[in-house]
Scaffold this active site. Structure first.
Site, PDB file in Angstrom:
ATOM      1  N   GLY A 177      30.873  43.550  28.894  1.00  0.00           N
ATOM      2  CA  GLY A 177      32.375  43.641  28.500  1.00  0.00           C
ATOM      3  C   GLY A 177      32.615  45.044  27.832  1.00  0.00           C
ATOM      4  O   GLY A 177      31.434  45.720  27.214  1.00  0.00           O
ATOM      5  N   HIS A 182      22.568  46.116  33.564  1.00  0.00           N
ATOM      6  CA  HIS A 182      23.059  45.291  34.793  1.00  0.00           C
ATOM      7  C   HIS A 182      22.129  44.966  35.661  1.00  0.00           C
ATOM      8  O   HIS A 182      22.023  45.462  36.527  1.00  0.00           O
ATOM      9  CB  HIS A 182      24.159  46.000  34.996  1.00  0.00           C
ATOM     10  N   ASP A 210      41.836  34.720  56.163  1.00  0.00           N
ATOM     11  CA  ASP A 210      42.016  34.012  54.983  1.00  0.00           C
ATOM     12  C   ASP A 210      43.190  32.955  55.574  1.00  0.00           C
ATOM     13  O   ASP A 210      42.881  31.621  55.356  1.00  0.00           O
ATOM     14  CB  ASP A 210      42.675  34.659  53.745  1.00  0.00           C
ATOM     15  N   SER A 211      44.417  33.344  56.027  1.00  0.00           N
ATOM     16  CA  SER A 211      45.303  32.576  56.224  1.00  0.00           C
ATOM     17  C   SER A 211      44.972  31.559  57.516  1.00  0.00           C
ATOM     18  O   SER A 211      45.398  30.540  57.668  1.00  0.00           O
ATOM     19  CB  SER A 211      46.732  33.049  56.413  1.00  0.00           C
ATOM     20  N   GLU A 253      22.983  42.792  38.267  1.00  0.00           N
ATOM     21  CA  GLU A 253      23.840  42.495  39.266  1.00  0.00           C
ATOM     22  C   GLU A 253      24.014  43.674  40.351  1.00  0.00           C
ATOM     23  O   GLU A 253      24.358  43.480  41.232  1.00  0.00           O
ATOM     24  CB  GLU A 253      25.188  41.904  38.825  1.00  0.00           C
ATOM     25  N   SER A 273      49.379  34.784  59.058  1.00  0.00           N
ATOM     26  CA  SER A 273      49.251  36.413  59.326  1.00  0.00           C
ATOM     27  C   SER A 273      48.279  36.700  60.406  1.00  0.00           C
ATOM     28  O   SER A 273      48.401  37.523  61.232  1.00  0.00           O
ATOM     29  CB  SER A 273      49.043  37.049  58.165  1.00  0.00           C
ATOM     30  N   GLY A 274      47.619  35.585  60.919  1.00  0.00           N
ATOM     31  CA  GLY A 274      46.366  36.040  61.592  1.00  0.00           C
ATOM     32  C   GLY A 274      45.305  36.588  61.166  1.00  0.00           C
ATOM     33  O   GLY A 274      44.432  37.082  61.822  1.00  0.00           O
ATOM     34  N   GLY A 275      45.183  36.845  59.806  1.00  0.00           N
ATOM     35  CA  GLY A 275      44.283  37.436  59.078  1.00  0.00           C
ATOM     36  C   GLY A 275      42.912  36.313  59.041  1.00  0.00           C
ATOM     37  O   GLY A 275      43.411  35.130  59.343  1.00  0.00           O
ATOM     38  N   CYS A 318      23.969  42.680  28.730  1.00  0.00           N
ATOM     39  CA  CYS A 318      24.692  43.820  28.001  1.00  0.00           C
ATOM     40  C   CYS A 318      25.710  43.296  26.991  1.00  0.00           C
ATOM     41  O   CYS A 318      24.928  42.801  25.932  1.00  0.00           O
ATOM     42  CB  CYS A 318      25.717  44.338  29.029  1.00  0.00           C
ATOM     43  N   TYR A 319      26.858  43.236  26.845  1.00  0.00           N
ATOM     44  CA  TYR A 319      27.740  42.798  25.802  1.00  0.00           C
ATOM     45  C   TYR A 319      27.257  41.389  25.753  1.00  0.00           C
ATOM     46  O   TYR A 319      27.153  40.786  24.614  1.00  0.00           O
ATOM     47  CB  TYR A 319      29.314  42.878  26.144  1.00  0.00           C
ATOM     48  N   LYS A 357      35.296  36.063  50.278  1.00  0.00           N
ATOM     49  CA  LYS A 357      35.601  36.370  51.471  1.00  0.00           C
ATOM     50  C   LYS A 357      34.435  35.950  52.438  1.00  0.00           C
ATOM     51  O   LYS A 357      34.607  35.390  53.519  1.00  0.00           O
ATOM     52  CB  LYS A 357      35.836  38.031  51.441  1.00  0.00           C
TER      53      LYS A 357
END
Ligand code: XMP
Length: 522
Positions: free
Chosen positions: A62, A177, A236-237, A179, A232-234, A89-90, A378
């Site tokens: 942070g 870090h 996610d939706s 990650e 939307s055709g994407g 870290c923090y 995603k």
């Protein structure tokens, strides 16, 4: 704060977000190990802990100092729950401060960048890590003295306490870090902590969530509730719609808004898949006139984005109101959208573009949200989509922004410009996808630049606009590199655009990375 208390699985790893820019990355890395992870704001950590009952806790980095009077507040009771804790870290500094240690500003000021780590104790947390390796530091303070029970496991030149641990309590800390990709063996360190030290079972598999998601939707919506949602055709939706449809079938009403800014074949593709194949109740609204009328004369990118977002909400509101029975609104909200709305991110990050996402909630509708993807990243949604049998052409498709071609057609949006752009975009996609070159690419598209340049077509002089080809690779759209297609493909794309599309006298290549450029042109 919008984090729901009891949604999501029990167990896994709880990540306390002290405002780190890398916090999401920690969560993703843990999930990539096959372990469920969840991010919480520090002030909600104990509350979330009680509901989630995690098997391990990670404290993120942070931007603050632990000795600042308004540093993020985390209940130290978290250290009395008997679960292993890893401070990064923090997070390490907080851990040191609450276990009898001392934190001071780094003597030589802030330390950033690559540093050599020297492992002095290669048991558990650092098992399998070579004695010398590269890690990524980014900190202003450091631990000056350890509390009782802690010992040093690795050091670096500027930092004698680079990795520390108290094996009895299973508390560990790293000043760098693990990650980020720059830390050579970071994934192994996280894996050692989660799988070896905390002994969490790696049984998280997003593809296996179909049944539990469907059951949760059924429970939320009830035996006769109806859901309206923008499709939307994407990715996610689409995945959200298929899940909701599986749960409540014809009580889901999908609305696809044609805003006049879609790619070639998009509307037909959505109709074929959702209406013809899945037999969903799908309403296609042709609102292109309404959008283009609202956008007439507007050239400023942010204003264009705002108008497109607002008209979408207006059109969608009319559709939702027409379905009086619907008390629920379906949305393909993802976990990053949820985390970003949590106010733990160390102050405002500067806004670069206002993103418009199809399905944005018209506030006055008073609908309850159904968001089956709100705990997923995603790539996990893609896995779920595959499990649901959605075609790869949909699940693996490139992102397409909510404002569509509107942010790739510079200046005023008119049909005269949008149609050539649509054709050029179709050619770019065809040439790349026919050769399966899209693997490894994040996005590939055409941009309309309304700058007249002189050309010669046939024997006649022409004075027409510029088409720009944008091809980028990226992990998460935060940064991106431009990519070079094979020369013969570039030649073919250029030839086809100049010969088949009316309106362009020139095709140019965008060789800008992000930052400083963005992926979209507006
Ligand atoms: P930029 O242009 O900011 O884009 O580098 C980053 C990623 O976000 C996508 N993008 C959007 N997605 N609504 C969306 O859902 C939007 O308004 C929007 N604007 C940009 C862009 O395509 C890229 O993948």
């Amino acid at each position: 704060m919008s984090e729901p208390a009891i949604e999501g699985p029990v167990g896994g790893v709880l990540i306390v977000d002290f405002g780190a820019q890398y916090c999401q990355l920690i969560a993703r890395r843990v999930r990539e190990l096959g372990v469920y992870s969840r991010i919480t704001a520090p002030e909600r950590a104990m509350f979330t802990f009680r509901h989630m009952r995690p098997q391990a806790v990670i404290l993120s980095g942070g931007p603050r100092s632990v000795y600042e009077h308004d540093a993020p507040v985390l209940d130290a009771a978290l250290l009395e729950q008997g679960v292993p804790v890893l401070g990064i870290c923090y997070g390490l500094q907080w851990l040191a401060q609450h276990t009898g240690g001392e934190v001071t500003p780094a003597q030589s000021g802030a330390e950033y960048g690559r540093t050599e780590l020297v492992v002095t104790d290669e048991r558990d947390l650092l098992r399998g890590i070579p004695q010398h390796s590269t890690v990524w530091m980014s900190h202003g303070d450091k631990v000056a003295r350890l509390g009782p029970g802690f010992e040093v496991l690795a050091k670096s030149e500027p930092c004698p306490f680079a990795v520390v641990g108290d094996r009895r309590r299973r508390f560990f800390g790293m000043q760098f870090h693990p990650e980020v990709a720059h830390t050579e063996h970071g994934t192994r360190m996280l894996s050692n902590f989660v799988l070896e030290v905390a002994k969490v079972r790696a049984d998280w598999n997003p593809g296996s969530l179909v049944d539990s998601k469907v059951a949760a939707i059924k429970q939320l919506v009830g035996p006769d509730g109806e859901v309206v949602m923008g499709l939307s055709g994407g990715v996610d939706s689409s995945v959200a719609a298929v899940l909701i449809h599986r749960a409540i079938q014809q009580r889901l009403h999908c609305v696809f808004v044609d805003n006049g800014l879609l790619r070639a074949g998009e509307r037909a593709g959505v109709e074929a898949l959702f209406s013809d194949h899945y037999h969903m109740d799908l309403t296609v609204v042709d609102a292109s006139e309404r959008f283009l009328a609202a956008l007439a004369g507007v050239t400023e990118p942010e204003q264009k984005r705002k108008i497109i977002g607002k008209v979408f909400v207006d059109v969608f509101r009319d559709q939702a109101k027409a379905r009086r029975g619907a008390r629920f609104l379906g949305q393909g909200t993802l976990y990053p959208d949820v985390i970003e709305s949590v106010a733990a991110h160390g102050g405002a990050t500067s806004m670069i573009k206002s993103h418009h996402n199809v399905g944005g909630l018209p506030k006055d509708l008073d609908l309850k949200l159904v968001e089956p993807l709100r705990d997923l990243f995603k790539d996990e949604v893609r896995a779920l989509g595959r499990e649901l049998g959605l075609p790869s052409s949909l699940v693996d498709r490139q992102p397409f922004p909510g404002p569509g071609l509107g942010v790739r057609c510079l200046g005023e949006l008119t049909r005269d410009k949008l149609e050539p752009l649509r054709q050029a975009d179709r050619i770019v996609r065809e040439e790349i996808e026919q050769r399966s070159l899209q693997r490894g690419l994040w996005q590939y598209f055409a941009v309309y630049v309304p700058q007249k340049t002189v050309g010669v077509k046939g024997d006649a002089r022409v004075y027409e606009d510029v088409c720009v080809l944008r091809v980028v690779s990226s992990q998460d759209a935060m940064t991106a590199d431009w990519e070079l297609l094979p020369v013969d493909v570039l030649k073919r794309i250029s030839n086809r655009i100049l010969n088949e599309v009316k309106g362009f006298s020139r095709v140019c290549l965008d060789i800008s990375s992000k930052p400083p450029a963005t992926i979209e042109w507006e």
